[in-house]
Design a protein around this motif. Structure first.
Motif, PDB file in Angstrom:
ATOM      1  N   PHE A 144       2.050  15.030  -3.670  1.00 52.85           N
ATOM      2  CA  PHE A 144       1.924  13.729  -2.727  1.00 52.85           C
ATOM      3  C   PHE A 144       1.014  12.834  -3.401  1.00 52.85           C
ATOM      4  O   PHE A 144       1.180  11.499  -3.550  1.00 52.85           O
ATOM      5  CB  PHE A 144       1.913  14.129  -1.257  1.00 52.85           C
ATOM      6  N   ALA A 145       0.034  13.388  -3.823  1.00 57.45           N
ATOM      7  CA  ALA A 145      -1.191  12.520  -4.650  1.00 57.45           C
ATOM      8  C   ALA A 145      -0.470  11.938  -5.750  1.00 57.45           C
ATOM      9  O   ALA A 145      -0.768  10.640  -6.001  1.00 57.45           O
ATOM     10  CB  ALA A 145      -2.483  13.389  -4.949  1.00 57.45           C
ATOM     11  N   ASP A 146       0.308  12.552  -6.629  1.00 63.46           N
ATOM     12  CA  ASP A 146       0.778  12.221  -7.783  1.00 63.46           C
ATOM     13  C   ASP A 146       1.886  10.939  -7.281  1.00 63.46           C
ATOM     14  O   ASP A 146       2.034  10.005  -8.126  1.00 63.46           O
ATOM     15  CB  ASP A 146       1.730  13.195  -8.419  1.00 63.46           C
ATOM     16  N   LYS A 147       2.890  10.935  -6.496  1.00 59.82           N
ATOM     17  CA  LYS A 147       3.430  10.051  -6.097  1.00 59.82           C
ATOM     18  C   LYS A 147       2.785   8.686  -5.947  1.00 59.82           C
ATOM     19  O   LYS A 147       3.298   7.598  -6.288  1.00 59.82           O
ATOM     20  CB  LYS A 147       4.286  10.280  -4.793  1.00 59.82           C
ATOM     21  N   ILE A 167       0.592  -1.146  -0.004  1.00 59.11           N
ATOM     22  CA  ILE A 167      -0.060   0.088   0.211  1.00 59.11           C
ATOM     23  C   ILE A 167       0.922   1.254   0.078  1.00 59.11           C
ATOM     24  O   ILE A 167       1.621   1.328   0.852  1.00 59.11           O
ATOM     25  CB  ILE A 167      -0.872   0.061   1.350  1.00 59.11           C
ATOM     26  N   ALA A 168       0.591   2.466  -0.944  1.00 53.59           N
ATOM     27  CA  ALA A 168       1.462   3.416  -1.033  1.00 53.59           C
ATOM     28  C   ALA A 168       0.552   4.397  -0.159  1.00 53.59           C
ATOM     29  O   ALA A 168      -0.817   4.436  -0.390  1.00 53.59           O
ATOM     30  CB  ALA A 168       1.552   3.838  -2.392  1.00 53.59           C
ATOM     31  N   ILE A 169       1.044   5.391   0.644  1.00 50.34           N
ATOM     32  CA  ILE A 169       0.285   6.329   1.277  1.00 50.34           C
ATOM     33  C   ILE A 169       0.897   7.715   1.279  1.00 50.34           C
ATOM     34  O   ILE A 169       2.237   7.683   1.222  1.00 50.34           O
ATOM     35  CB  ILE A 169       0.233   5.859   2.899  1.00 50.34           C
ATOM     36  N   ALA A 170       0.037   8.555   1.339  1.00 51.72           N
ATOM     37  CA  ALA A 170       0.741  10.000   1.600  1.00 51.72           C
ATOM     38  C   ALA A 170      -0.249  11.045   1.895  1.00 51.72           C
ATOM     39  O   ALA A 170      -1.591  10.476   2.105  1.00 51.72           O
ATOM     40  CB  ALA A 170       1.189  10.613   0.230  1.00 51.72           C
ATOM     41  N   SER A 171       0.025  12.100   2.554  1.00 49.19           N
ATOM     42  CA  SER A 171      -0.955  13.050   3.026  1.00 49.19           C
ATOM     43  C   SER A 171      -0.108  14.379   2.612  1.00 49.19           C
ATOM     44  O   SER A 171       0.512  14.451   2.001  1.00 49.19           O
ATOM     45  CB  SER A 171      -0.870  13.037   4.530  1.00 49.19           C
ATOM     46  N   VAL A 173      -3.545   5.201  -0.627  1.00 50.75           N
ATOM     47  CA  VAL A 173      -4.310   5.829   0.501  1.00 50.75           C
ATOM     48  C   VAL A 173      -3.795   7.273   0.695  1.00 50.75           C
ATOM     49  O   VAL A 173      -2.780   7.468   0.723  1.00 50.75           O
ATOM     50  CB  VAL A 173      -4.279   5.182   1.970  1.00 50.75           C
ATOM     51  N   LEU A 174      -4.569   8.158   0.584  1.00 46.61           N
ATOM     52  CA  LEU A 174      -4.342   9.517   0.526  1.00 46.61           C
ATOM     53  C   LEU A 174      -5.127  10.307   1.563  1.00 46.61           C
ATOM     54  O   LEU A 174      -6.333  10.156   1.732  1.00 46.61           O
ATOM     55  CB  LEU A 174      -4.448  10.070  -0.581  1.00 46.61           C
ATOM     56  N   ILE A 175      -4.418  11.119   2.373  1.00 48.36           N
ATOM     57  CA  ILE A 175      -5.259  11.812   3.417  1.00 48.36           C
ATOM     58  C   ILE A 175      -4.716  13.193   3.167  1.00 48.36           C
ATOM     59  O   ILE A 175      -3.700  13.821   3.370  1.00 48.36           O
ATOM     60  CB  ILE A 175      -4.946  11.576   4.868  1.00 48.36           C
ATOM     61  N   CYS A 176      -5.755  14.327   3.136  1.00 45.63           N
ATOM     62  CA  CYS A 176      -5.637  15.536   3.129  1.00 45.63           C
ATOM     63  C   CYS A 176      -6.710  16.306   3.817  1.00 45.63           C
ATOM     64  O   CYS A 176      -7.604  15.658   4.646  1.00 45.63           O
ATOM     65  CB  CYS A 176      -5.467  16.455   1.777  1.00 45.63           C
ATOM     66  N   GLY A 177      -6.963  17.542   3.972  1.00 46.75           N
ATOM     67  CA  GLY A 177      -7.917  18.278   4.539  1.00 46.75           C
ATOM     68  C   GLY A 177      -9.221  17.746   4.458  1.00 46.75           C
ATOM     69  O   GLY A 177     -10.009  17.458   5.281  1.00 46.75           O
ATOM     70  N   PHE A 224      -1.616  15.234   7.678  1.00 50.73           N
ATOM     71  CA  PHE A 224      -0.599  14.524   8.334  1.00 50.73           C
ATOM     72  C   PHE A 224      -0.882  14.177   9.673  1.00 50.73           C
ATOM     73  O   PHE A 224      -0.331  13.250  10.409  1.00 50.73           O
ATOM     74  CB  PHE A 224       0.610  15.500   8.417  1.00 50.73           C
ATOM     75  N   CYS A 225      -1.869  14.840  10.372  1.00 43.80           N
ATOM     76  CA  CYS A 225      -2.250  14.472  11.826  1.00 43.80           C
ATOM     77  C   CYS A 225      -2.518  12.971  11.884  1.00 43.80           C
ATOM     78  O   CYS A 225      -2.414  12.267  13.034  1.00 43.80           O
ATOM     79  CB  CYS A 225      -3.460  15.403  12.319  1.00 43.80           C
ATOM     80  N   GLN A 226      -3.262  12.465  10.663  1.00 47.32           N
ATOM     81  CA  GLN A 226      -3.525  11.049  10.923  1.00 47.32           C
ATOM     82  C   GLN A 226      -2.678   9.962  10.143  1.00 47.32           C
ATOM     83  O   GLN A 226      -2.767   8.773  10.488  1.00 47.32           O
ATOM     84  CB  GLN A 226      -5.015  10.966  10.352  1.00 47.32           C
ATOM     85  N   LYS A 227      -1.647  10.714   9.243  1.00 46.00           N
ATOM     86  CA  LYS A 227      -0.953   9.582   8.465  1.00 46.00           C
ATOM     87  C   LYS A 227      -0.050   8.511   9.234  1.00 46.00           C
ATOM     88  O   LYS A 227      -0.172   7.779   9.222  1.00 46.00           O
ATOM     89  CB  LYS A 227      -0.130  10.403   7.336  1.00 46.00           C
TER      90      LYS A 227
END
Length: 153
Positions: free
Chosen positions: A45-48, A3-7, A62-66, A12-15
Motif C-alpha cells: 500500500f505504501a508503494d501504491k 492526495i493519495a492515501i492508504a493504510s 498520506v500513509l497510516i500504519c501502526g 485502517f481504524c483512522q483511514k
C-alpha cells in the motif's frame, strides 16, 4: 489538491475518517485501500501511494500504519519521494518547510486521530521554504540517482 492515501490493517481504524476529512477540506482523494481491517502487507500500500506521488498523479501522499515506520521506509525507497514518520504538527510543518516532504506517514495505533488531522493540516498547508533548504533537498534527491557514488569519506 489531489492526495493519495492508504493504510494497512493497523492504520485502517483512522483511514476512512481521514479520507472524509480530506474530502471535507475540498481535496480530491485517491484511496488505494485497503477497504477493511483484514491483515495486509503495508509495503504494497505504501508503494501504491509513493508511486502515485512520484508519477505526478497525486500532489501529496498520506500513509497510516501502526507506527508509520514501515510505510515511511517503503515510500522513501521510491525515486522522487520524500517520506517521513511525523508525530506532531510542528514536525509536519518543518518537514514541508525544510524538506519539501511529499508523503507523510503517521501512526494509527499511537497517535490520536485529532493529532493526525492537525499533522495533515500542517502537511497540506505549509509551503516549502526554498532558500538554503533547496540545495539540501537537491542533495537528498541525488541519492535517487543510481550513478551517484556517494560523498567521499
Amino acid at each position: 489538491m489531489k492526495i493519495a492515501i492508504a493504510s494497512d490493517h493497523a492504520g485502517f481504524c483512522q483511514k476512512p475518517a481521514m479520507v472524509e476529512y480530506l474530502k471535507s477540506l475540498g481535496h480530491e482523494v485517491i484511496d488505494f485501500g485497503p477497504q477493511s481491517a483484514d491483515r495486509v502487507d503495508y509495503p504494497d500500500f505504501a508503494d501504491k501511494v509513493a508511486r502515485s506521488v512520484a508519477a505526478g498523479k497525486a500532489e501529496r501522499g498520506v500513509l497510516i500504519c501502526g507506527t508509520g515506520i514501515g510505510m515511511a521506509l517503503t515510500a522513501d525507497k521510491v525515486a522522487g519521494v520524500r517520506a517521513a514518520v511525523i508525530q506532531s504538527p510542528l514536525f509536519a510543518h518543518l518537514f514541508r518547510e525544510h524538506n519539501d516532504g511529499n508523503v507523510v506517514c503517521m501512526s494509527g495505533r499511537f497517535t490520536p486521530f485529532d493529532v493526525n488531522k492537525a499533522i495533515v493540516d500542517e502537511f497540506l498547508t505549509t509551503e516549502f521554504g526554498g532558500g538554503r533548504h533547496a540545495g539540501r533537498v537537491q542533495k537528498i534527491m541525488r541519492e535517487d540517482d543510481p550513478g551517484f557514488g556517494g560523498v567521499e569519506c
